[in-house]
Each structure stands twice: as structure tokens, then as C-alpha cells.
Design an enzyme around this catalytic site. Structure first.
Site, short mmCIF file in Angstrom:
data_model
loop_
_atom_site.label_atom_id
_atom_site.label_comp_id
_atom_site.label_asym_id
_atom_site.label_seq_id
_atom_site.Cartn_x
_atom_site.Cartn_y
_atom_site.Cartn_z
N HIS A 312 0.85 -1.19 0.00
CA HIS A 312 0.00 0.00 0.00
C HIS A 312 0.89 1.24 0.00
O HIS A 312 1.93 1.25 0.64
CB HIS A 312 -0.89 0.02 1.25
CG HIS A 312 -2.07 0.91 1.14
ND1 HIS A 312 -2.00 2.26 1.37
CD2 HIS A 312 -3.34 0.65 0.80
CE1 HIS A 312 -3.19 2.80 1.18
NE2 HIS A 312 -4.02 1.84 0.82
N ASP A 370 -7.97 -5.40 0.20
CA ASP A 370 -8.44 -6.29 -0.87
C ASP A 370 -8.04 -7.75 -0.66
O ASP A 370 -8.52 -8.62 -1.38
CB ASP A 370 -7.86 -5.80 -2.21
CG ASP A 370 -8.42 -4.43 -2.57
OD1 ASP A 370 -7.62 -3.51 -2.81
OD2 ASP A 370 -9.65 -4.29 -2.55
C1 SDX Z 1 -6.30 -0.04 -2.76
O1 SDX Z 1 -4.49 4.42 -1.96
C2 SDX Z 1 -5.43 3.83 -1.32
O2 SDX Z 1 -5.83 4.26 -0.27
C3 SDX Z 1 -6.09 2.66 -2.06
C4 SDX Z 1 -7.07 1.84 -1.27
C5 SDX Z 1 -8.34 2.60 -0.99
O3 SDX Z 1 -9.08 2.21 -0.08
O4 SDX Z 1 -8.68 3.53 -1.80
O5 SDX Z 1 -6.49 1.44 -0.04
C6 SDX Z 1 -7.46 0.59 -2.05
O6 SDX Z 1 -6.08 0.28 -3.90
C7 SDX Z 1 -5.42 -1.00 -2.03
C8 SDX Z 1 -4.20 -1.48 -2.90
C9 SDX Z 1 -4.69 -2.61 -3.82
N1 SDX Z 1 -3.65 -2.98 -4.79
C10 SDX Z 1 -3.01 -4.13 -4.71
O7 SDX Z 1 -3.14 -4.94 -3.79
C11 SDX Z 1 -2.10 -4.40 -5.91
C12 SDX Z 1 -0.74 -4.92 -5.41
N2 SDX Z 1 -0.06 -3.84 -4.70
C13 SDX Z 1 0.94 -3.09 -5.46
O8 SDX Z 1 0.63 -2.92 -6.82
C14 SDX Z 1 1.42 -1.85 -4.71
O9 SDX Z 1 1.70 -2.24 -3.44
C15 SDX Z 1 0.54 -0.62 -4.65
C16 SDX Z 1 0.07 -0.19 -5.99
C17 SDX Z 1 -0.64 -0.87 -3.78
C18 SDX Z 1 1.38 0.50 -4.03
O10 SDX Z 1 2.37 0.81 -4.93
P1 SDX Z 1 3.48 1.90 -4.56
O11 SDX Z 1 3.14 2.66 -3.35
O12 SDX Z 1 3.78 2.68 -5.81
O13 SDX Z 1 4.68 1.02 -4.16
P2 SDX Z 1 5.84 0.62 -5.12
O14 SDX Z 1 5.29 0.04 -6.37
O15 SDX Z 1 6.77 1.77 -5.21
O16 SDX Z 1 6.50 -0.57 -4.28
C19 SDX Z 1 7.57 -0.34 -3.39
C20 SDX Z 1 8.41 -1.63 -3.49
C21 SDX Z 1 8.82 -1.95 -4.93
O17 SDX Z 1 10.00 -2.73 -4.87
P3 SDX Z 1 11.45 -1.98 -5.06
O18 SDX Z 1 11.36 -1.28 -6.42
O19 SDX Z 1 11.56 -1.01 -3.91
O20 SDX Z 1 12.46 -3.11 -5.04
O21 SDX Z 1 7.60 -2.74 -3.06
C22 SDX Z 1 7.41 -3.64 -4.15
C23 SDX Z 1 7.72 -2.87 -5.41
O22 SDX Z 1 8.16 -3.75 -6.44
N3 SDX Z 1 6.00 -4.05 -4.10
C24 SDX Z 1 5.58 -5.29 -4.31
C25 SDX Z 1 4.19 -5.25 -4.10
N4 SDX Z 1 3.82 -4.01 -3.80
C26 SDX Z 1 4.95 -3.26 -3.81
N5 SDX Z 1 6.25 -6.43 -4.63
C27 SDX Z 1 5.47 -7.55 -4.76
N6 SDX Z 1 4.13 -7.58 -4.57
C28 SDX Z 1 3.46 -6.45 -4.24
N7 SDX Z 1 2.14 -6.49 -4.06
#
Ligand code: SDX
Length: 435
Positions: A312, A370
Site C-alpha cells: 500500500h 483487498d
Molecule cells: C487499494 O491508496 C489507497 O488508499 C487505495 C485503497 C483505498 O481504499 O482507496 O487502499 C485501495 O487500492 C489497495 C491497494 C490494492 N492494490 C493491490 O493490492 C495491488 C498490489 N499492490 C501493489 O501494486 C502496490 O503495493 C501498490 C500499488 C498498492 C502501491 O504501490 P506503490 O506505493 O507505488 O509502491 P511501489 O510500487 O513503489 O512498491 C515499493 C516496493 C517496490 O519494490 P522496489 O522497487 O523497492 O524493489 O515494493 C514492491 C515494489 O516492487 N512491491 C511489491 C508489491 N507491492 C509493492 N512487490 C510484490 N508484490 C506487491 N504487491
């Protein structure tokens, strides 16, 4: 409350001009203070740069506060745990729209108004007929909600406070009807009319699962689960879909068009579409012995696979909503008569392994709202294609409350971000025979 000018400043030395600049620090009521950079470009000639808005406050708001490090979520100062335990969804809707929990008279009046706005103009049913039966319900919702502006011209003067409130009530009231119609259309069953004798959640379940040929009943415990899921998804600060609604609203677009834009943004699997993607992921993993393989894929930078329902932007701790769902999922499945849910066992195993893994620990990746919601919705009988529709139904009150709050601010201006341009500088036109 109003923001507090602290009289303190941050200073910036610009090595190119040799000038010093000062920008005021502003305090809110709780949470990080902000540096007021509204004059930054005018004074310095620089843009700030923050793709993804990781460090940018786009607005003021009194609606929802999140402490991502502590895993705290509050609506108008009330913790989500207290609201989910003690309130119902319409109380939370009133709280978001009006700023206070309603007393009994206020609640009764509000519930009466919402209940008596659940019907749609009868012509809207023909809008659905234009879709194929296998259209994704979210595609239908984007279209149908946007189309409401074709029916409710009387509440599209966004400068009229009364019209803004009527539009807000209409949207909260009609989303369940539209959502149920989207489901019925996808399975070829007739639309069911609202039943004004029922509560908000019970009415939605009846419109969704009842048929004209059978008596319909649903247990109070299932209604309570549905209502609690609505509460947990009601609002969440300036997430992607809420920011979409605010940006669309800043151009003075009508509320129905703005909510339709929010539904479009929520649909993405990185956002609200994740609840559907979690179930698809769990089904793809299939068995516990394959969990390690998928965890490995999630950590592999060359593999686009991510652990859906994990991570998140704001929560660097357990999403409190996920915690509430996780705590109740076993009871809920029992109440739903689901004796064994292999997907739940798989989800718990996936969480257990991920939360011990250095990659997830280091990046503070925890289950979000989720991760468990889909397992409960599946047990309630919803197809995965309806999961994000339910998220949109629940979040409509948050979106429209944020939209209303924005328009109540007389300083509201159209949102218009700038850019760091990396393209070609000026060059001469080349006739076709010289290219
Ligand atoms: C919702 O914003 C809100 O409030 C949203 C929400 C709401 O109520 O409105 O809470 C609802 O959208 C919840 C989130 C649902 N999405 C998912 O579950 C999809 C999977 N999650 C990821 O796509 C991700 O965690 C996000 C999109 C939720 C957040 O992305 P960020 O903040 O841009 O984080 P990032 O991509 O910069 O990740 C930081 C690191 C990265 O690795 P490095 O580049 O530092 O090595 O964490 C890794 C990412 O690759 N990472 C993950 C991951 N999420 C982040 N690696 C594997 N699996 C994951 N799920």
C-alpha cells in the site's frame, strides 16, 4: 478546523540564481505538516517534481485521516474499528456527508431520504440493453453512472449547495440499484425493484439475489457482513480514484460524470480492481505447495507478477480494514454456512510466508483491504467480476463527500499539474519527401 500558519519557514538556496527563498510551514490538526509551495514556481522559476504524488498534499480535508505507520484509519475522528463494530453504513454515510454521527431523528430522516431515492428513471433499464450480456459489470457501471447526468439535469448546478446535497443523496441511494442491475443483466435475470421496507444492505442483497418467482430472505448476520464491508470501503483519503473525482470535479464537471471517472480509476488492478485480482491469483496458485513459487515471482524484478492484495502506498503496517476482515472471516464463513474454503487456507498460508520474508518485511508490505474481502464476497455468492462493483458502491459516499468538500472551499481552482519536459526542442518541419 482551519489550517494553522505556524510563522515558521523552510528556506531554499538556489545555486543558479544565488537567491534565498522561504516557504511557510503549515500545520494541520493531526499528521504531517505541509510546506506551502503554492508560489514556488512564481518565485523560483522551478516546478516541484513528484510523479505518483508520494510527497504531495493535493488539498485540505476533514474527512479521513490515515496514519500509515501505525495502521490507523479514522473518519471525522472516529476509528474504523469503532465504526465497523458499532455503526451501520448509513450512519457512516451521514458522518462523511454532514460531519457528525446522526442522532436518532437525523438518522431516521436520512435513511428515509436515501430509501426513497433508490429507484431509477425507468428509461435507464434500456441503457443496459446496449451491452453484451458478458460485459464486465464495471464497464456497465462506468457507463450507467455517467449516464445519470442525462436524467438528473436538475442537480448539476454545482454552485448550488442544495443541488450538491441532492446529487450526493441520489448517488448514495442509486448505486446499489445500478450495481444489482449490472449483476442481473450479466446473468440474464430480470431486474428487481428496491424494497423500501428493507435496510440499505438488505435491499441491495435482495435486488441482487432475489427473483420475481421466489420469496427471498437473507439472515441478519449476512446483512451485517454486507453492511460492514460497505463501511470498510467508504472512504480512504486522497487515493487514486478519489483524486480522480476531485480533479474531474475541479473543472466544474457534474457529480455523475465525476463519480463515473472515479469508478474508471478504481477499476485498475493496482487499486480497487485488486480484490478481483486476489481471487484470480489465489486460484492461479491453487495449492499451498505452490505458494513459494509465486512468492519468488513476486520478488523477481523481471517478472511483472505482484502479490495482489499486498502493499500500500500509505500503510507501512497492517491495513486496519484487512485486520478487521481477517479477524471476522472465519466467523463470516461459518455464518454463511461455508465449512471449508481452500482459498482462505491458501490466503492465510500466503500471508504467513510473505510476512516472514525479508523482501516483504524490508519493504513493509502487508495485506491490504483487498486481500480478504474477495474471499468473503465469494462466500456470499458474488462472482469475482462484481467485487470491484461492490467497492465502487461502497466508495461512492467517500467520493461524493470529497467532491462536496472541494466545492465548499471558495478557493477551489481547476487542477492543472505541470511536467518535466524531456521531448524534442524546437525543430524545422520536414516535408514528406525529406523524411
Ligand atoms: C487499494 O491508496 C489507497 O488508499 C487505495 C485503497 C483505498 O481504499 O482507496 O487502499 C485501495 O487500492 C489497495 C491497494 C490494492 N492494490 C493491490 O493490492 C495491488 C498490489 N499492490 C501493489 O501494486 C502496490 O503495493 C501498490 C500499488 C498498492 C502501491 O504501490 P506503490 O506505493 O507505488 O509502491 P511501489 O510500487 O513503489 O512498491 C515499493 C516496493 C517496490 O519494490 P522496489 O522497487 O523497492 O524493489 O515494493 C514492491 C515494489 O516492487 N512491491 C511489491 C508489491 N507491492 C509493492 N512487490 C510484490 N508484490 C506487491 N504487491
Amino acid at each position: 478546523m482551519d489550517k494553522k500558519d505556524t510563522g515558521e519557514f523552510v528556506t531554499m538556496h538556489d545555486p543558479r540564481s544565488g537567491k534565498e527563498f522561504r516557504f511557510p510551514i503549515i500545520d494541520g490538526s493531526v499528521g504531517p505538516s505541509v510546506i506551502d509551495i503554492r508560489k514556488f514556481y512564481a518565485e523560483t522559476g522551478y516546478f516541484t517534481y513528484d510523479p505518483g504524488f508520494t510527497s504531495t498534499a493535493s488539498c485540505d480535508s476533514c474527512l479521513t485521516y490515515i496514519d500509515g505507520d501505525k495502521g490507523v484509519l479514522m473518519h471525522r475522528g472516529y476509528r474504523i474499528e469503532d465504526l465497523a463494530q458499532n455503526a451501520n453504513y448509513l450512519e457512516v454515510c451521514y458522518l462523511l456527508l454532514h460531519g457528525e454521527l446522526p442522532n436518532q431523528q437525523e438518522y431516521d430522516e436520512f435513511a428515509y431520504d436515501i430509501t426513497h431515492h433508490t429507484m431509477l428513471h425507468d428509461q435507464i433499464q434500456y441503457f443496459f440493453r446496449g451491452f453484451r450480456r458478458d460485459a464486465h459489470p464495471m464497464a456497465i457501471m462506468v457507463g450507467a453512472v455517467g449516464a445519470l447526468s442525462a436524467f438528473y439535469h436538475d442537480v448539476t448546478d454545482i454552485n448550488d449547495e442544495r443541488q450538491r446535497m441532492i446529487a450526493s443523496y441520489r448517488l448514495v441511494a442509486k448505486m446499489p440499484t445500478l450495481a444489482a442491475m449490472a449483476y442481473k443483466y450479466s446473468i440474464g435475470q430480470p431486474f428487481m425493484y428496491a424494497d423500501n421496507s428493507l435496510s440499505y444492505a438488505a435491499n441491495f442483497l435482495k435486488m441482487t439475489f432475489a427473483t420475481p418467482t421466489e420469496e427471498f430472505s437473507v439472515s441478519d448476520s449476512v446483512v451485517k457482513v454486507m453492511d460492514q464491508i460497505f463501511i470498510l470501503h467508504a472512504d480512504h483519503e486522497q487515493n487514486a480514484s478519489t483524486s480522480t473525482v476531485r480533479l474531474a470535479g475541479s473543472s466544474m464537471a457534474n457529480p455523475f460524470a465525476c463519480i463515473s471517472a472515479g469508478i474508471s480509476s478504481l477499476w485498475g488492478p493496482a487499486h480497487g480492481g485488486a480484490n478481483e485480482a486476489v481471487l484470480d491469483m489465489l486460484e492461479q496458485i491453487g495449492t499451498k505447495d505452490r505458494v513459494g513459487k509465486f512468492i519468488k515471482r513476486a520478488k523477481d524484478k523481471n517478472d511483472p507478477f505482484r502479490l495482489m492484495g499486498f502493499g500500500h502506498r500509505v500503510y507501512k503496517n497492517y491495513d486496519p480494514r484487512a485486520g478487521i476482515l481477517r479477524a471476522s472471516v472465519h466467523n463470516v464463513l461459518d455464518e454463511l454456512g461455508v465449512t471449508a474454503e481452500p482459498l482462505l487456507d491458501l490466503a492465510l498460508e500466503l500471508e504467513r510466508i510473505a510476512l516472514k520474508d525479508e523482501y516483504f518485511i524490508e519493504r513493509k508490505l502487508f495485506p491490504n483491504v483487498d486481500f480478504y474481502s474477495g474471499i468473503i464476497l465469494k462466500a456470499m455468492g458474488f462472482p469475482t467480476s462484481m467485487f470491484t462493483v461492490l467497492f465502487a458502491l461502497s466508495r461512492t459516499v467517500g467520493w461524493i463527500s470529497q467532491w462536496k468538500e472541494m466545492h465548499e472551499d471558495p478557493r477551489n481552482r481547476i487542477g492543472r499539474p505541470r511536467q518535466l519536459f524531456l521531448g524534442e526542442d524546437k525543430r524545422s518541419f520536414k516535408p514528406m519527401d525529406q523524411r
